[in-house]
Enzyme design. Sequence first.
Site, short mmCIF file in Angstrom:
data_model
loop_
_atom_site.label_atom_id
_atom_site.label_comp_id
_atom_site.label_asym_id
_atom_site.label_seq_id
_atom_site.Cartn_x
_atom_site.Cartn_y
_atom_site.Cartn_z
N GLU A 113 44.83 89.59 68.87
CA GLU A 113 45.17 90.75 68.04
C GLU A 113 43.89 91.39 67.52
O GLU A 113 42.79 90.86 67.74
CB GLU A 113 46.08 90.32 66.89
CG GLU A 113 47.45 89.83 67.35
CD GLU A 113 48.35 89.38 66.21
OE1 GLU A 113 48.43 90.09 65.20
OE2 GLU A 113 48.96 88.31 66.34
N HIS A 234 50.12 97.84 57.93
CA HIS A 234 50.08 97.57 59.38
C HIS A 234 50.08 98.89 60.11
O HIS A 234 50.90 99.76 59.81
CB HIS A 234 51.28 96.71 59.79
CG HIS A 234 51.10 96.06 61.12
ND1 HIS A 234 51.08 96.76 62.30
CD2 HIS A 234 50.90 94.76 61.47
CE1 HIS A 234 50.89 95.91 63.31
NE2 HIS A 234 50.77 94.70 62.83
N ARG A 302 42.69 95.92 60.95
CA ARG A 302 43.79 96.77 60.47
C ARG A 302 43.40 97.81 59.45
O ARG A 302 43.96 98.90 59.42
CB ARG A 302 44.85 95.87 59.82
CG ARG A 302 45.73 95.30 60.83
CD ARG A 302 46.80 94.49 60.20
NE ARG A 302 47.28 93.64 61.25
CZ ARG A 302 47.98 92.56 61.07
NH1 ARG A 302 48.30 92.19 59.85
NH2 ARG A 302 48.38 91.85 62.09
N HIS A 363 52.38 96.08 54.48
CA HIS A 363 52.66 94.88 55.29
C HIS A 363 52.35 93.58 54.56
O HIS A 363 53.11 92.62 54.65
CB HIS A 363 51.81 94.99 56.56
CG HIS A 363 52.01 93.89 57.54
ND1 HIS A 363 53.22 93.66 58.16
CD2 HIS A 363 51.14 92.94 58.02
CE1 HIS A 363 53.09 92.63 58.99
NE2 HIS A 363 51.86 92.16 58.91
N ARG A 405 42.77 90.93 55.47
CA ARG A 405 43.16 89.73 56.22
C ARG A 405 43.07 89.96 57.73
O ARG A 405 43.55 90.97 58.25
CB ARG A 405 44.60 89.34 55.86
CG ARG A 405 45.15 88.22 56.72
CD ARG A 405 46.53 87.84 56.26
NE ARG A 405 47.51 88.88 56.51
CZ ARG A 405 48.27 88.95 57.61
NH1 ARG A 405 48.16 88.04 58.57
NH2 ARG A 405 49.15 89.91 57.74
P1 FAD Z 1 57.99 84.29 52.79
O1 FAD Z 1 58.09 83.85 54.16
O2 FAD Z 1 58.12 85.76 52.53
O3 FAD Z 1 59.11 83.57 51.93
C1 FAD Z 1 59.32 83.93 50.58
C2 FAD Z 1 60.59 83.24 50.12
O4 FAD Z 1 60.73 83.36 48.70
C3 FAD Z 1 61.86 83.82 50.71
O5 FAD Z 1 62.69 82.76 51.04
C4 FAD Z 1 62.46 84.62 49.56
O6 FAD Z 1 63.85 84.77 49.62
C5 FAD Z 1 62.07 83.73 48.40
N1 FAD Z 1 62.05 84.40 47.10
C6 FAD Z 1 61.29 85.45 46.70
N2 FAD Z 1 61.54 85.74 45.41
C7 FAD Z 1 62.47 84.85 44.98
C8 FAD Z 1 63.14 84.65 43.76
N3 FAD Z 1 62.92 85.40 42.68
N4 FAD Z 1 64.04 83.65 43.68
C9 FAD Z 1 64.30 82.86 44.75
N5 FAD Z 1 63.71 83.01 45.94
C10 FAD Z 1 62.80 83.99 46.05
N6 FAD Z 1 51.49 86.67 59.47
C11 FAD Z 1 50.89 85.98 60.45
O7 FAD Z 1 50.04 85.13 60.19
N7 FAD Z 1 51.27 86.19 61.74
C12 FAD Z 1 52.21 87.10 62.10
O8 FAD Z 1 52.52 87.25 63.26
C13 FAD Z 1 52.82 87.86 61.08
N8 FAD Z 1 53.74 88.80 61.38
C14 FAD Z 1 54.40 89.43 60.36
C15 FAD Z 1 55.41 90.32 60.67
C16 FAD Z 1 56.15 90.92 59.66
C17 FAD Z 1 57.25 91.88 60.00
C18 FAD Z 1 55.86 90.61 58.31
C19 FAD Z 1 56.66 91.23 57.20
C20 FAD Z 1 54.82 89.75 58.00
C21 FAD Z 1 54.09 89.15 59.02
N9 FAD Z 1 53.06 88.26 58.73
C22 FAD Z 1 52.45 87.58 59.75
C23 FAD Z 1 52.79 87.85 57.36
C24 FAD Z 1 53.49 86.51 57.12
O9 FAD Z 1 54.72 86.52 57.80
C25 FAD Z 1 53.74 86.24 55.66
O10 FAD Z 1 52.57 86.46 54.92
C26 FAD Z 1 54.18 84.78 55.47
O11 FAD Z 1 55.31 84.54 56.28
C27 FAD Z 1 54.49 84.51 54.03
O12 FAD Z 1 55.08 83.25 53.94
P2 FAD Z 1 55.56 82.73 52.54
O13 FAD Z 1 56.18 81.41 52.76
O14 FAD Z 1 54.47 82.86 51.55
O15 FAD Z 1 56.66 83.82 52.07
C1 SIN Z 2 51.59 91.38 64.04
O1 SIN Z 2 52.22 90.67 64.82
O2 SIN Z 2 51.02 92.42 64.35
C2 SIN Z 2 51.49 90.93 62.62
C3 SIN Z 2 50.52 89.85 62.54
C4 SIN Z 2 50.08 89.61 61.14
O3 SIN Z 2 50.51 90.27 60.20
O4 SIN Z 2 49.22 88.74 60.98
#
Ligand code: FAD
Ligand code: SIN
Length: 543
Positions: A113, A234, A302, A363, A405
């Site tokens: 990427e 993004h 990005r 994003h 990032r």
């Molecule tokens: P999340 O996976 O967002 O989980 C947060 C959790 O907290 C959820 O279950 C939510 O319901 C819960 N929650 C929030 N507030 C509350 C509340 N008040 N009470 C109870 N529950 C709550 N990163 C990469 O490294 N590679 C990728 O390919 C990539 N692709 C992405 C594609 C998209 C479309 C998006 C949106 C992001 C992407 N990212 C990627 C970023 C990455 O996915 C996130 O930064 C990462 O998944 C965050 O993980 P997390 O466990 O911190 O939070």
């Molecule tokens: C993507 O797949 O382009 C998202 C990857 C990321 O947010 O790290």
Amino acid sequence: MAKIVIIGSGIAGLFAALRLADAKHTVTVITKQRPIDSSTNWAQGGIAAILDKTDGAGLESHIHDTLASGDGLCNERIVRKVIEESGERIHDLLNIGVRFETDENGGFHYAKEGGHSERRILHAKDATGKEIERALNDAASSHPNIILKPNTLAMDLIQREHQNPEKGIAGVWCLDQERNSVFTEPADILMLATGGVGQLWSQTTNPPVATGDGLAMAYRAGAAVKDMAFIQFHPTALAVQSDRPFLITEAVRGEGGVILDEEGLRSWQSDVETTNGENTPLLPHAYSFTLNHSPLGSMATRDIVARAIDQRLKETGGNHVYLVTSHMNQEHLEDHFPTIQKRLNRHGLKLGRDPLPVSPAAHYIVGGLAVDEYGRPHSRETGNPLPSLYAIGEVACTGMHGANRLASNSLLEAVVYAARAANHIIDSEPESNDTPLPEWRADGLEVLTEHVSVANDREALTNTMSREVGIVRRFNRLHRAKRRLQLLSKEVDFIWRSALPSREIVELRNLILVGQLVTEDSLGRKENRGLHFNTDLIGHEGQ
Ligand code: FAD
Ligand code: SIN
């Protein structure tokens, strides 16, 4: 054994839960909707990692790209530690049951990427997050020491001693959204794994749950935040009116996709027609306006690509540019990106054939709760770690990402910090806390009947953030945002104090606070770095 409460069921929350539960702790995971509803579940591109700890050149190259992307603001010690631990965490994920893509020789298939100088991203086609969530959820839901509480909204942290953050956290007030009632969840240790804040902007790749709740709750309880101005947009979210800004993974560009504007597309297509019949196909790369911003063109980091598109859209008055893939092998694209193709089918678009309309969308938040190397948030007042509180994943700011990032480093950071925080809890053998907890007081509060004003306030908030605190900023616009957010904050505070809690009010209250923190940090910056770009500061570039 201590009672551990984790808020959030993305990669950070569930990975930590499994590690703690395996160490015989009882873990309650509170989550807002279904356990799979998270940014993790929507992640496409993959997880960057170096599997072999002895691959010195591989490690150094990943570290170098991360530091370069972070524009001089990464904490190099943290970057090194995270990348050095990446191989072990990938093996943990494999042991939990995550299946990453393999190549024809049975080794892993690595994607590339923007900002990566090498192929080092493990993935499961274009639905990496879904595969990770599947495996983690399967393991967590069958673990005897894990209690999953879906449809439960954490509203506010309960301090051990009222208005004394230094004494630590004793639990959390939650809204049971099925019974519509508030309950108190006691905790000896509380972990925030609540993810990001994308819902602050009207165009976002984030799921509806990304409303900054953990950040706001911890801030109200005295935690410090850091680098809030660094919001990553993004560059390539699908821009069709009838759909949300569905992400088109950067891995499409990693395989050869190119960003062109209307003019570049026309010139390339016309030159292709003129040279039709010649042996060497004419590639679109040289026609990309992104080359005016970086020699890496569409594959620059990005911050650079999103800003280049934003500028082009402002110059042309258009609302999208194009991601072009028609010079690439259609079969290869459909095989690698089936989720994206399925979404494109709704709009009659085809990878390898049609130029895809795309524009930037909010994003990822690079900033967040300032944490130490074990994921412990600091007190705003003393700078000391707040007892019994941890923050992991996107809600936290570890220093890994600096000012921008590197793609696919977020899932990596989340899993590494989930393990670090869990290990720290296991090693420190926390005691149970038997302080009696206050019940939620609902006396005098009424059911909210006027939903329309809350909806209007939320729209006003996202409009303000999108117009005034977007990819390119100015001081006068940031001041305007600050004033508007102050008004909204007063308005919503009044509703919060008079109405029985509901998800819409809780989220709006949190979003406004996070919006204020992003605006305040942006106003305080004296230089342009990475994701923060203020036209009044041109000439004051960092480094
Ligand atoms: P999340 O996976 O967002 O989980 C947060 C959790 O907290 C959820 O279950 C939510 O319901 C819960 N929650 C929030 N507030 C509350 C509340 N008040 N009470 C109870 N529950 C709550 N990163 C990469 O490294 N590679 C990728 O390919 C990539 N692709 C992405 C594609 C998209 C479309 C998006 C949106 C992001 C992407 N990212 C990627 C970023 C990455 O996915 C996130 O930064 C990462 O998944 C965050 O993980 P997390 O466990 O911190 O939070
Ligand atoms: C993507 O797949 O382009 C998202 C990857 C990321 O947010 O790290």
